[in-house]
Design an enzyme around this catalytic site. Structure first.
Site, short mmCIF file in Angstrom:
data_model
loop_
_atom_site.label_atom_id
_atom_site.label_comp_id
_atom_site.label_asym_id
_atom_site.label_seq_id
_atom_site.Cartn_x
_atom_site.Cartn_y
_atom_site.Cartn_z
N ASP A 58 -22.87 160.92 19.82
CA ASP A 58 -21.93 161.82 19.13
C ASP A 58 -21.16 161.15 18.01
OD1 ASP A 58 -22.56 163.97 20.85
OD2 ASP A 58 -21.31 163.07 22.40
N HIS B 93 -19.89 155.10 27.37
CA HIS B 93 -20.92 155.86 28.07
C HIS B 93 -20.89 155.50 29.55
CE1 HIS B 93 -24.76 157.77 29.03
NE2 HIS B 93 -24.57 158.44 27.91
N SER C 291 -24.58 168.29 31.73
CA SER C 291 -25.34 169.51 31.41
C SER C 291 -26.66 169.58 32.18
CB SER C 291 -25.60 169.61 29.90
OG SER C 291 -26.14 168.41 29.40
N ARG D 280 -29.88 156.60 20.12
CA ARG D 280 -29.78 157.86 19.37
C ARG D 280 -28.80 157.68 18.20
NH1 ARG D 280 -28.20 161.69 24.33
NH2 ARG D 280 -26.76 159.93 24.55
N HIS E 71 -18.15 165.28 27.27
CA HIS E 71 -19.62 165.38 27.20
C HIS E 71 -19.98 165.86 25.78
CE1 HIS E 71 -23.70 165.72 28.42
NE2 HIS E 71 -23.68 166.89 29.05
N1 NMX Z 1 -11.83 155.56 24.42
C1 NMX Z 1 -10.78 155.26 25.20
N2 NMX Z 1 -10.89 154.97 26.51
C2 NMX Z 1 -12.11 154.97 27.03
C3 NMX Z 1 -13.26 155.25 26.27
C4 NMX Z 1 -13.07 155.57 24.91
N3 NMX Z 1 -14.10 155.89 24.12
N4 NMX Z 1 -14.33 155.16 27.07
C5 NMX Z 1 -13.88 154.86 28.28
N5 NMX Z 1 -12.55 154.76 28.28
C6 NMX Z 1 -11.64 154.50 29.39
C7 NMX Z 1 -11.79 155.61 30.41
O1 NMX Z 1 -11.05 156.75 30.03
C8 NMX Z 1 -11.32 154.93 31.67
O2 NMX Z 1 -9.92 154.87 31.63
P1 NMX Z 1 -9.04 155.11 32.96
O3 NMX Z 1 -9.47 154.06 33.92
O4 NMX Z 1 -7.64 154.96 32.48
O5 NMX Z 1 -9.35 156.49 33.45
C9 NMX Z 1 -11.84 153.51 31.49
O6 NMX Z 1 -12.05 153.34 30.08
C10 NMX Z 1 -13.14 153.24 32.21
O7 NMX Z 1 -14.07 154.22 31.81
P2 NMX Z 1 -15.64 153.85 31.74
O8 NMX Z 1 -16.07 153.48 33.11
O9 NMX Z 1 -15.88 152.89 30.66
O10 NMX Z 1 -16.27 155.21 31.27
P3 NMX Z 1 -16.70 156.48 32.13
O11 NMX Z 1 -18.06 156.26 32.68
O12 NMX Z 1 -15.66 156.83 33.12
O13 NMX Z 1 -16.71 157.63 31.04
C11 NMX Z 1 -17.20 158.54 28.89
C12 NMX Z 1 -17.74 157.71 30.06
C13 NMX Z 1 -18.34 158.83 27.95
C14 NMX Z 1 -16.68 159.88 29.45
C15 NMX Z 1 -16.07 157.76 28.20
O14 NMX Z 1 -16.58 156.57 27.65
C16 NMX Z 1 -15.36 158.55 27.13
O15 NMX Z 1 -14.43 159.30 27.44
N6 NMX Z 1 -15.80 158.43 25.83
C17 NMX Z 1 -15.26 159.22 24.76
C18 NMX Z 1 -15.81 160.63 24.79
C19 NMX Z 1 -17.25 160.65 24.39
O16 NMX Z 1 -17.67 160.09 23.40
N7 NMX Z 1 -18.08 161.39 25.17
C20 NMX Z 1 -19.47 161.61 24.80
C21 NMX Z 1 -20.48 160.99 25.76
C22 NMX Z 1 -21.87 161.28 25.28
N8 NMX Z 1 -22.22 162.71 25.41
O17 NMX Z 1 -22.69 163.31 24.49
O18 NMX Z 1 -22.03 163.30 26.47
C1 MLT Z 2 -25.99 162.94 27.24
O1 MLT Z 2 -26.77 162.96 26.29
O2 MLT Z 2 -26.12 163.74 28.20
C2 MLT Z 2 -24.82 162.03 27.20
O3 MLT Z 2 -25.13 160.82 26.60
C3 MLT Z 2 -24.08 161.88 28.48
C4 MLT Z 2 -24.77 161.18 29.61
O4 MLT Z 2 -25.90 160.75 29.53
O5 MLT Z 2 -24.08 161.04 30.65
#
Ligand code: NMX
Ligand code: MLT
Length: 576
Positions: free
Chosen positions: A516, A461, A385, A470, A415
């Site tokens: 979240d 994350h 964002s 947070r 996100h």
């Molecule tokens: N559950 C299952 N798998 C996960 C999760 C999770 N919570 N977090 C990471 N992974 C997987 C990810 O999908 C990836 O798999 P693949 O190689 O098969 O594509 C692998 O672990 C490596 O990912 P990471 O490097 O740990 O995480 P990345 O930096 O790519 O993504 C998020 C970060 C936040 C997108 C990821 O942790 C996620 O999808 N979390 C769940 C959604 C979430 O809570 N998002 C909110 C973030 C905060 N916000 O408000 O924005």
């Molecule tokens: C945010 O607050 O924007 C989320 O934690 C996602 C991020 O920092 O990448």
């Protein structure tokens, strides 16, 4: 197709790309060449020459002496102990027509008539914009010195893994308002969340109010009580004026359509985030920056002033629009008053008024809203964002267009929408577990989520490698206000179970909960049960961070963002 991608990834993984990011490349995004003429003026005069019609500057403005005394007597100890920087010396202030209008309103609603008190309040009111302005020359000079001295230094290198992995770890932009450390978490202008809770003035109870954070983000200075109050009054006046004008317009002959008409044209089932983003676009017509740019009379050095006005207008309007969307599309039919513009109570703070407009007037819910709007405001610049707002703004798109782009990114499930996903998942868990929150059954539930191909929402994350601070402060809030809430018990149990399940996958970089994972359980406890609204609240808060930086980006002359992309064939040919 997938295996070809993986093969390509393996082939080139860990090999360095020739391109290296130098400080100069980042700095190039700060100062476009056409901005250097402005720098010359700053260098030569250490002053910004006024070119704006209708504005007047004086080196010895009355606010500085009044304000200086006020500052040292009321807030210097808290600021200096926090290590947060003070504004540059040599404050000037604009007597904009706009300010005169607002100041007169501000004083007319003030009960005291003591001359000194009025002077102090006047200084505080003019303080924010004046302080930003007074800092601009020294900030630009500092950036220029950085570039001159370190322009050719490298700040990192780019591997193929980074390029193919969502640019993770690439240092590629300047963003002043906050900085995220993988192990320490977020710092807003150097302050952690507990430090914000302790040091920010203007509290109604325990939690800081987002107005104080906005001041801090914009000035790098902990504001005084009076400064926070002046900003609060300014924002609430903007909100009230907006709501009243729209309500009057609704009641009138409808010759002029407003943003609420635009929302009414959308189906009620349209996702609240889509409505919020559309509302931003529908309000673009109010943009002062847009009008000034179109007039062809605005100098680059003046951009920030109109961005500032738009940004503060938008920050003030968003809660009103969001509360309307809530009533229109989220609450149950019986309580719905879909056609009415919410009534703003300008005596309240922004968060309390938002809570009240949504129909939640308890002190606890207002406190939660203050905490919520403060902690979601900013998370450095690389998140989707903030980056989207920053990118679109760099094309000189106005704040309405830029923040709408940011909201569209926030609406994605990886996100901001994760907060909605979390509550849906918690409800699903309640049904599946039937009150049995033993370690074994909860573990099986989490594993089944992964087996079904979904992510565990609220965990993981891109940058953090620890429990999100947070999350921690929201947990503290829950322990204080609702320790026996059943869903909170479940959230606590998940905190014990999920990290090990994610670690066992062997691929998740950060198995800990993010912001979240906790926000929804608090909201539902206080009656905000409609999870499809949660990301809208995140968006209302995020405007504070994204739009603060947008003001600074224009004030400091950041260039249009335009990184280089390559094709996968280009990569193969480079390394084969
Ligand atoms: N559950 C299952 N798998 C996960 C999760 C999770 N919570 N977090 C990471 N992974 C997987 C990810 O999908 C990836 O798999 P693949 O190689 O098969 O594509 C692998 O672990 C490596 O990912 P990471 O490097 O740990 O995480 P990345 O930096 O790519 O993504 C998020 C970060 C936040 C997108 C990821 O942790 C996620 O999808 N979390 C769940 C959604 C979430 O809570 N998002 C909110 C973030 C905060 N916000 O408000 O924005
Ligand atoms: C945010 O607050 O924007 C989320 O934690 C996602 C991020 O920092 O990448």
């Amino acid at each position: 197709m997938l295996s070809a991608t993986v093969a390509r990834r393996n082939l080139v993984a860990r090999r360095r790309i020739q391109g290296e990011i130098t400080f100069s490349a980042i700095r190039t995004t700060v100062l476009s060449s056409s901005f250097s003429s402005f720098l010359e003026i700053v260098d030569n005069n250490n002053n910004v020459e006024s070119s704006s019609s209708g504005s007047r500057r004086s080196k010895k403005s009355s606010w500085r002496s009044t304000f200086g005394n006020n500052e040292s007597s009321t807030s210097s100890s808290s600021s200096s102990s926090s290590g947060v920087g003070r504004p540059g010396a040599g404050g000037r202030y604009d007597h904009h027509q706009y300010h005169r209008h607002h100041r007169s309103h501000f004083f007319s609603t003030t009960s005291t008539t003591a001359k000194e008190d009025l002077e102090e309040k006047k200084a505080a009111f003019d303080g924010l914009k004046a302080q930003i302005e007074s800092q601009i020359p020294s900030e630009i000079a500092r950036l220029k010195a950085l570039k001159t001295k370190y322009g050719q230094e490298k700040v990192g290198e780019v591997t193929v893994n980074m390029l193919m992995g969502g640019m993770r770890g690439i240092v590629g932009m300047l963003y002043e308002t906050s900085l995220l450390d993988a192990n320490d978490g977020i710092r807003f202008r150097g302050l952690t969340i507990p430090e914000l809770q302790e040091k920010l003035p203007g509290k109604r109870d325990r939690e800081p109010i987002p107005e104080a954070l906005l001041f801090l983000l914009l000035t790098n200075k902990v504001p005084t009580e009076k400064e926070v109050e002046a900003l609060r009054a300014d924002l609430m006046e903007r909100a009230e004026k907006f709501a009243k004008e729209c309500a009057m317009n609704d009641a009138g002959n409808k010759s002029k359509k407003n943003v609420f008409d635009a929302l009414r044209a959308l189906p009620e089932e349209t996702h609240p985030m889509t409505q919020l983003s559309a509302a931003c676009l529908a309000m673009q017509n109010d943009s002062k920056f847009l009008k000034m740019y179109a007039s062809g009379t605005m100098k680059k050095t003046e951009y920030w002033k109109y961005i500032y006005e738009d940004a503060l207008d938008l920050i003030a309007k968003l809660p009103v629009v969001a509360a309307y969307i809530y009533k229109r599309s989220c609450v149950k039919e019986a309580a719905r008053k879909s056609s009415e513009v919410p009534t703003v109570d300008a005596s309240l703070d922004l968060a309390a008024n938002f809570s009240q407009m949504m129909g939640f007037s308890s002190n606890e819910c207002k406190e939660l809203m203050r905490l919520y709007l403060t902690i979601h405001a900013d998370h450095e610049g690389g998140n989707v964002s903030a980056h989207a707002t920053h990118l679109v703004g760099s094309a000189l798109s106005d704040p309405y267009l830029s923040f709408s782009a940011g909201l569209n990114g926030l609406a994605g499930p990886l996100h901001g929408l994760a907060n909605q996903e979390v509550l849906k998942w918690l409800k699903e868990a309640q049904v599946a577990l039937k009150g049995d929150y033993s370690a074994e059954t909860v573990k099986t539930f989490v594993e089944n989520t992964l087996k079904s191909g979904r992510v565990v929402p609220g965990y993981g994350h891109a940058v953090l490698r620890r429990t999100d601070p947070r999350y921690e402060c929201q947990r503290e809030f829950a322990l204080k206000h609702m320790p026996d809430d059943e869903m909170f018990q479940l959230v606590s149990r998940l905190y014990e179970i999920v990290p090990d399940v994610l670690k066992a996958t062997g691929k998740v970089q950060n198995p800990w909960p993010n912001v979240d994972a906790h926000s929804g359980v608090l909201l539902q406890h206080f009656g905000i049960k409609e999870e499809n609204f949660y990301t809208v609240m995140f968006g209302v808060s995020r405007s504070i961070g994204c739009l603060s930086q947008l003001i600074l980006s224009r004030a400091h002359g950041y260039a249009i963002e335009r990184p280089k992309s390559v094709t996968s064939k280009w990569l193969e040919e480079k390394f084969q």
